[in-house]
Design a protein around this motif. Sequence first.
Motif, mmCIF file in Angstrom:
data_model
loop_
_atom_site.group_PDB
_atom_site.id
_atom_site.type_symbol
_atom_site.label_atom_id
_atom_site.label_comp_id
_atom_site.label_asym_id
_atom_site.label_seq_id
_atom_site.Cartn_x
_atom_site.Cartn_y
_atom_site.Cartn_z
ATOM 1 N N MET A 1 -4.142 -14.834 5.716
ATOM 2 C CA MET A 1 -4.343 -13.897 4.631
ATOM 3 C C MET A 1 -3.682 -14.465 3.373
ATOM 4 O O MET A 1 -2.570 -14.964 3.425
ATOM 5 N N SER A 2 -4.354 -14.372 2.256
ATOM 6 C CA SER A 2 -3.809 -14.891 1.007
ATOM 7 C C SER A 2 -2.659 -13.988 0.545
ATOM 8 O O SER A 2 -2.594 -12.818 0.921
ATOM 9 N N PRO A 3 -1.764 -14.525 -0.276
ATOM 10 C CA PRO A 3 -0.624 -13.724 -0.749
ATOM 11 C C PRO A 3 -1.061 -12.435 -1.451
ATOM 12 O O PRO A 3 -0.430 -11.393 -1.267
ATOM 13 N N ASN A 4 -2.134 -12.479 -2.231
ATOM 14 C CA ASN A 4 -2.594 -11.265 -2.921
ATOM 15 C C ASN A 4 -3.119 -10.226 -1.937
ATOM 16 O O ASN A 4 -2.859 -9.031 -2.088
ATOM 17 N N ARG A 5 -3.881 -10.664 -0.945
ATOM 18 C CA ARG A 5 -4.410 -9.723 0.061
ATOM 19 C C ARG A 5 -3.269 -9.148 0.887
ATOM 20 O O ARG A 5 -3.295 -7.973 1.243
ATOM 21 N N LEU A 6 -2.280 -9.984 1.191
ATOM 22 C CA LEU A 6 -1.115 -9.524 1.955
ATOM 23 C C LEU A 6 -0.354 -8.469 1.163
ATOM 24 O O LEU A 6 0.038 -7.425 1.708
ATOM 25 N N GLU A 7 -0.181 -8.714 -0.114
ATOM 26 C CA GLU A 7 0.514 -7.752 -0.977
ATOM 27 C C GLU A 7 -0.297 -6.465 -1.119
ATOM 28 O O GLU A 7 0.259 -5.370 -1.126
ATOM 29 N N ASN A 8 -1.616 -6.577 -1.224
ATOM 30 C CA ASN A 8 -2.472 -5.387 -1.292
ATOM 31 C C ASN A 8 -2.397 -4.578 0.004
ATOM 32 O O ASN A 8 -2.346 -3.348 -0.036
ATOM 33 N N HIS A 9 -2.392 -5.252 1.136
ATOM 34 C CA HIS A 9 -2.281 -4.577 2.437
ATOM 35 C C HIS A 9 -0.931 -3.849 2.531
ATOM 36 O O HIS A 9 -0.863 -2.709 2.991
ATOM 37 N N ARG A 10 0.105 -4.507 2.087
ATOM 38 C CA ARG A 10 1.451 -3.918 2.097
ATOM 39 C C ARG A 10 1.492 -2.672 1.201
ATOM 40 O O ARG A 10 2.021 -1.635 1.588
ATOM 41 N N ALA A 11 0.901 -2.774 0.019
ATOM 42 C CA ALA A 11 0.873 -1.641 -0.915
ATOM 43 C C ALA A 11 0.058 -0.479 -0.339
ATOM 44 O O ALA A 11 0.453 0.692 -0.468
ATOM 45 N N GLU A 12 -1.049 -0.780 0.315
ATOM 46 C CA GLU A 12 -1.869 0.270 0.926
ATOM 47 C C GLU A 12 -1.123 0.961 2.062
ATOM 48 O O GLU A 12 -1.181 2.176 2.199
ATOM 49 N N ARG A 13 -0.437 0.176 2.878
ATOM 50 C CA ARG A 13 0.338 0.760 3.987
ATOM 51 C C ARG A 13 1.438 1.670 3.448
ATOM 52 O O ARG A 13 1.642 2.775 3.930
ATOM 53 N N PHE A 14 2.152 1.208 2.440
ATOM 54 C CA PHE A 14 3.213 2.013 1.850
ATOM 55 C C PHE A 14 2.637 3.295 1.248
ATOM 56 O O PHE A 14 3.177 4.386 1.453
ATOM 57 N N SER A 15 1.548 3.171 0.528
ATOM 58 C CA SER A 15 0.922 4.328 -0.111
ATOM 59 C C SER A 15 0.505 5.367 0.933
ATOM 60 O O SER A 15 0.722 6.572 0.753
ATOM 61 N N ALA A 16 -0.079 4.919 2.030
ATOM 62 C CA ALA A 16 -0.501 5.833 3.096
ATOM 63 C C ALA A 16 0.719 6.502 3.730
ATOM 64 O O ALA A 16 0.708 7.709 4.000
ATOM 65 N N LEU A 17 1.767 5.732 3.946
ATOM 66 C CA LEU A 17 3.006 6.276 4.524
ATOM 67 C C LEU A 17 3.625 7.296 3.581
ATOM 68 O O LEU A 17 4.043 8.382 4.000
ATOM 69 N N TYR A 18 3.664 6.990 2.315
ATOM 70 C CA TYR A 18 4.218 7.897 1.315
ATOM 71 C C TYR A 18 3.408 9.193 1.264
ATOM 72 O O TYR A 18 3.968 10.287 1.315
ATOM 73 N N ASP A 19 2.084 9.069 1.172
ATOM 74 C CA ASP A 19 1.219 10.250 1.100
ATOM 75 C C ASP A 19 1.364 11.124 2.336
ATOM 76 O O ASP A 19 1.345 12.352 2.251
ATOM 77 N N ASP A 20 1.510 10.500 3.492
ATOM 78 C CA ASP A 20 1.588 11.228 4.751
ATOM 79 C C ASP A 20 2.960 11.868 4.985
ATOM 80 O O ASP A 20 3.040 12.905 5.638
ATOM 81 N N SER A 21 4.016 11.286 4.439
ATOM 82 C CA SER A 21 5.366 11.692 4.846
ATOM 83 C C SER A 21 6.276 12.224 3.753
ATOM 84 O O SER A 21 7.332 12.770 4.057
ATOM 85 N N TYR A 22 5.914 12.083 2.497
ATOM 86 C CA TYR A 22 6.830 12.481 1.428
ATOM 87 C C TYR A 22 7.264 13.941 1.536
ATOM 88 O O TYR A 22 8.452 14.253 1.458
ATOM 89 N N VAL A 23 6.328 14.836 1.752
ATOM 90 C CA VAL A 23 6.654 16.267 1.824
ATOM 91 C C VAL A 23 7.581 16.537 3.002
ATOM 92 O O VAL A 23 8.550 17.302 2.875
ATOM 93 N N ASP A 24 7.323 15.913 4.155
ATOM 94 C CA ASP A 24 8.191 16.101 5.322
ATOM 95 C C ASP A 24 9.604 15.596 5.048
ATOM 96 O O ASP A 24 10.589 16.244 5.416
ATOM 97 N N VAL A 25 9.720 14.446 4.418
ATOM 98 C CA VAL A 25 11.040 13.893 4.091
ATOM 99 C C VAL A 25 11.759 14.796 3.096
ATOM 100 O O VAL A 25 12.956 15.080 3.244
ATOM 101 N N LEU A 26 11.046 15.281 2.100
ATOM 102 C CA LEU A 26 11.650 16.172 1.110
ATOM 103 C C LEU A 26 12.149 17.459 1.772
ATOM 104 O O LEU A 26 13.261 17.914 1.494
ATOM 105 N N ARG A 27 11.349 18.043 2.650
ATOM 106 C CA ARG A 27 11.793 19.252 3.379
ATOM 107 C C ARG A 27 13.012 18.959 4.235
ATOM 108 O O ARG A 27 13.936 19.764 4.300
ATOM 109 N N PHE A 28 12.995 17.835 4.929
ATOM 110 C CA PHE A 28 14.120 17.411 5.762
ATOM 111 C C PHE A 28 15.397 17.381 4.928
ATOM 112 O O PHE A 28 16.429 17.899 5.329
ATOM 113 N N LEU A 29 15.299 16.801 3.749
ATOM 114 C CA LEU A 29 16.473 16.686 2.879
ATOM 115 C C LEU A 29 16.843 18.020 2.237
ATOM 116 O O LEU A 29 18.028 18.338 2.094
ATOM 117 N N ALA A 30 15.851 18.815 1.857
ATOM 118 C CA ALA A 30 16.113 20.091 1.175
ATOM 119 C C ALA A 30 16.828 21.079 2.081
ATOM 120 O O ALA A 30 17.515 21.983 1.595
#
Length: 186
Positions: A1-30
Amino acid sequence: MSPNRLENHRAERFSALYDDSYVDVLRFLARRTSLHAAEDVAHEVFLTTWRRLDDVPPLRDEARAWLFGTARNCLLREWRERGKRNDLSVRIADAEQTLPFSDEARAADTRLDLATAWSRLDPSHQEVLSLAIWEQLPSSLAGTVLGISAQSYRVRLHRARAALRQHLEEPTPPPHSPSTVTEHQA
């Protein structure tokens, strides 16, 4: 995988994780600190997640437990830096439906008894119970959050439940009232 595709894959994974878990993490902390502090710590959690994305487990539930563990560590670090450690507090939401007075009074008494018993618990018992009750984590993932084995978590949960039951069975001390004047003082 080229460095740009690898970075795009990493960004997509992070974005999906953030979208899926941010509210749960915020509630956990609140549930453990003020909403303002929870938002700050949640951002720190996801900054740490971005830096350590390769360490985040691929399965959703395991990733969620990893995030809760990271959130807990970030919050503890925040408390240490401020020089104070806040106790966990119970936040019992009122029911949306209006209950008849007798049921409402009984529910208020129950909430008061529970809040009093909760405040008497050791913070470690509060933490173990909150992972089971609010976060609804199975013992294997709750153990991951605390950095202990599932068996150790189950033992701690058993002890925490027993402590809560004991505090619920103890009579609630009466509110402090001014001394009455006796005949000798009158």
